[in-house]
Every structure is written in structure tokens, then in C-alpha cells.
Scaffold this motif. Structure first.
Motif, mmCIF file in Angstrom:
data_model
loop_
_atom_site.group_PDB
_atom_site.id
_atom_site.type_symbol
_atom_site.label_atom_id
_atom_site.label_comp_id
_atom_site.label_asym_id
_atom_site.label_seq_id
_atom_site.Cartn_x
_atom_site.Cartn_y
_atom_site.Cartn_z
ATOM 1 N N ARG A 1 0.855 -1.179 0.000
ATOM 2 C CA ARG A 1 0.000 0.000 0.000
ATOM 3 C C ARG A 1 0.889 1.227 0.000
ATOM 4 N N TYR B 1 1.206 5.774 -1.240
ATOM 5 C CA TYR B 1 0.605 7.042 -1.645
ATOM 6 C C TYR B 1 1.560 7.660 -2.643
ATOM 7 N N LEU C 1 -1.320 13.548 -5.132
ATOM 8 C CA LEU C 1 -1.031 12.202 -4.669
ATOM 9 C C LEU C 1 -2.316 11.516 -4.239
ATOM 10 N N HIS C 2 -2.352 10.193 -4.425
ATOM 11 C CA HIS C 2 -3.506 9.439 -3.972
ATOM 12 C C HIS C 2 -3.075 8.024 -3.626
ATOM 13 N N ALA C 3 -3.978 7.266 -3.005
ATOM 14 C CA ALA C 3 -3.676 5.895 -2.612
ATOM 15 C C ALA C 3 -3.499 5.017 -3.842
ATOM 16 N N TYR D 1 6.577 6.457 1.301
ATOM 17 C CA TYR D 1 5.153 6.738 1.471
ATOM 18 C C TYR D 1 4.420 5.417 1.225
ATOM 19 N N ALA E 1 -2.230 10.035 5.880
ATOM 20 C CA ALA E 1 -2.143 9.966 4.419
ATOM 21 C C ALA E 1 -3.022 11.005 3.746
ATOM 22 N N GLU E 2 -4.206 11.226 4.304
ATOM 23 C CA GLU E 2 -5.147 12.160 3.679
ATOM 24 C C GLU E 2 -4.695 13.610 3.781
ATOM 25 N N THR F 1 2.485 6.028 8.719
ATOM 26 C CA THR F 1 2.124 5.140 7.621
ATOM 27 C C THR F 1 1.016 4.152 7.994
ATOM 28 N N LEU G 1 -2.068 4.680 5.921
ATOM 29 C CA LEU G 1 -2.150 4.292 4.522
ATOM 30 C C LEU G 1 -3.172 3.181 4.308
#
Length: 358
Positions: A17, A19, A28-30, A142, A332-333, A355, A358
Motif C-alpha cells: 500500500r 501514496y 497524490l492518492h492511494a 510513502y 495519508a489524507e 504510515t 495508509l
């Protein structure tokens, strides 16, 4: 929006997983990324924290040249050993470890043989955005885990918490190395340009080495912080009087700013035989007035991180002297917002990603 699709083939392994950025102009995104299979000399690390460095932004936004996307930055990594390869010695599951800016080098050139693998003549393998020797693309911290050659894994001393230790793997060693190389210590006058992620570590480290430390910042907005962190003096570079009052004062100036500055003005603050060393990496060239060098035998130099041995030395030094980064923990958000705040100099003094989010 454009994406690079001609990436090197990834070997079979695990999925992590992460980012990251799908393109230079995208937030950036998952996402999920591949990690290589653990080799005999490898260590799998469950990442707990990863610092956000200005270099992450330059890289992911393509400001330092073409890169493979998706881009997953992060080279200030701390975590716990989850698994080790058959030939690994000195590390075991459960150990607290870190990974900095590089994860491999050629091991054969004069730099590598001389213990300065950060200056590998073939180019060291960066923690993200490089092609490793096995042909896999390196992705940064990340992420929830990473696989790294044992020779490029650091031990985090018990005296350091993992969250505040993370920025030491870049900001710490990037400033520690030139301070050591140019002899910071008792009786030396050291100036630090900029009080950000790198600058605040330079102040702490130089003071612990016994030097007299002055911060040179655009304004006096962070003066109280600078003095609290250990600075003996704090001056605004927006004031012309600063350059008159401090002319010829410093044995060493560490410039941590990743934006253009007037190199000539700062060189004039350096003593005869002193040095102005850039650790900040602005994308634009910096004009250097040669007469500022000639007339006092001054040096204008650069420095990039440190070797693995020197990085371990730095971590041990920080644990011994109670030095850690000043951080703001983010989930993460919050990463995209944190990047914008880095660009606005709105962080005191390093964002660190938890982390687990995430």
C-alpha cells in the motif's frame, strides 16, 4: 496530464500500500506498488513513519528531469524489521531500523571502495525513482513496507523514537556530513541559511558539536524558535545591515535553502579560507562571483547526504546528545496539504507521515 508508461519490468514479489503521484501535475492518492522478492541479503521493513522532504516534491513534479510514474517518494524511513534473507547478519525481526536516501551503489568504484558510496561514480541507487541492479524500480517510504539490501539499512538507537528519528535519515545526515567534513566544533563560527527542515537540524547539530551558531533567515519571524533550538545569534537577510555587520565573520556557512540566493553577498560573510556549502538544491543555476572567492581564498562547495557509516555515526551522535527533529505528524489524507504547506514554508519543522494511515 501525461503519464510515463515505458517503465522497467518489475520482478515478482509483494504488493505494498502506498501514496503517490500518477503524473507530474496530479495530486497524490492511494495506490498499490510492487516490492521485489526478498533476496538472501535483503531485509523487509514494515514502515512506521516517513518524513516529507522538499526533494520529494521536486521529484514527483518532474522538476529534476523525466521520471517514471507513478512516483512514490519518501527517503526518511523508520520502521521495524519484518523478515530477513538467509545471508543477513546483524539484523533480526523486531529490530528498529531506518532507510535514507540511497539503497544501493556499484560497490566497485573509488568512491564506494573509499567509504563514500553517496558519491558512487556510477550513481548510487536512490530510494525512489531509480532502477535497481535487479531491474526493479525503487519506490519510496510513502508506503507500508520496503525491501532493502542489508548494507543500506541503519540501526535506530534506543534513545530515539521512530517518528522524530525519521527526518534524521535525510535532513539530519545532509547537515551533519558537511559540519563534520569542514570541522565544525569549539571555536568555530557557523552560520545556517534558512531555518526549515534542514536548517533546524543544522542548528542543533552544530551547537552540539560545540560551535557558535548564527541563523541567517529572510526575516526575524522564527527568531524565538532559532534561539530555543540552540542558535547564539539570529539575523534577517532582508536587512542590508546584516551583511555589513557580519562581513568576514564565519568559518563555515551551510546554505539549506532550495531557492536562489545572492551567493556573492553570502560569500562576503565568510572568513579567509572559510567555506560556503550548499545543501539546498534549487533547480536554477546559482551565479558565483569569482572575485568573492579569489580575494579571501574562500570555497564555494556542495554536499549531498553522507555514507552509510557516517549516517549511523550521526544517528548515534543524536541519541547521545538528545537530538531529534521537530515534527508535525500527518496522516495519508493530509499529504497533499502538507506538500503545499512545505512550499509555503508553513511547517515547524518537518512533516512526518504516520504510515498506519495508509
Amino acid at each position: 496530464m501525461t503519464e510515463t508508461t515505458n517503465q522497467p519490468t518489475q520482478a515478482a514479489g509483494t504488493t505494498a500500500r502506498a501514496y503517490g503521484a500518477p503524473a507530474a501535475d496530479a495530486p497524490l492518492h492511494a495506490l498499490e506498488i510492487p516490492r521485489r522478492t526478498i533476496g538472501a541479503g535483503d531485509i523487509r521493513i514494515d514502515i512506521r513513519f516517513c518524513g516529507i522532504c522538499h526533494s520529494d516534491i521536486h521529484f514527483a513534479r518532474g522538476e529534476w528531469g523525466d521520471i517514471p510514474y507513478p512516483a512514490v517518494p519518501g527517503h526518511e524511513i523508520t520502521g521495524v524489521v519484518a523478515e530477513v534473507g538467509a545471508d543477513v547478519t546483524g539484523f533480526a525481526p523486531g529490530d528498529r531500523v531506518g532507510v535514507g536516501c540511497m539503497v544501493n551503489s556499484c560497490r566497485e568504484c573509488s568512491s564506494c571502495q573509499g567509504g563514500t558510496e553517496q558519491y558512487c561514480l556510477a550513481g548510487n541507487t536512490q530510494t525512489y525513482g531509480s532502477v535497481d541492479r535487479d531491474g526493479t524500480v525503487t519506490y519510496g517510504g510513502y508506503s507500508d513496507h520496503v525491501v532493502v539490501d542489508q548494507d543500506f539499512v541503519l540501526r535506530i538507537p534506543d534513545g530515539l523514537e521512530l517518528d522524530v528519528a525519521a527526518p534524521l535519515l535525510c535532513a539530519g545526515i545532509t547537515t551533519y556530513s558537511p559540519l563534520r567534513h569542514w570541522g565544525a566544533g569549539p571555536g568555530k563560527q557557523i552560520a545556517v541559511v534558512g531555518l526549515g527542515g534542514l536548517g533546524h537540524m543544522a542548528v542543533k547539530l552544530a551547537k552540539a558539536m560545540g560551535a557558535e551558531v548564527t541563523v541567517l533567515s529572510q526575516s526575524l519571524r522564527k527568531q524565538e524558535d532559532g534561539l530555543r533550538l540552540g542558535a547564539d545569534g539570529y539575523h534577517a537577510t532582508s536587512d542590508d545591515a546584516t551583511f555589513e555587520a557580519l562581513a568576514g565573520r564565519f568559518d563555515l556557512i551551510i546554505n539549506t535553502v532550495s531557492a536562489p540566493i545572492d551567493i556573492g553577498r553570502f560569500l562576503n560573510l565568510v572568513k579567509t579560507d572559510g567555506a560556503l556549502v550548499n545543501v539546498g538544491a534549487p533547480p536554477e543555476p546559482l551565479p558565483v562571483p569569482v572575485f568573492s572567492l579569489l580575494m579571501q581564498r574562500r570555497t564555494f562547495a556542495g554536499s549531498a547526504i553522507g555514507s552509510i557509516a557516517e549516517t549511523q555515526e550521526m544517528l548515534d551522535f543524536c541519541a547521545e546528545h538528545g537530538i531529534a527533529a521537530e515534527i508535525e505528524l500527518v496522516g495519508a489524507e493530509q499529504i497533499n496539504d502538507a506538500w503545499e504547506r512545505v512550499l509555503d514554508s508553513d511547517v515547524r519543522y518537518r512533516f512526518v507521515i504516520d504510515t498506519a494511515t495508509l
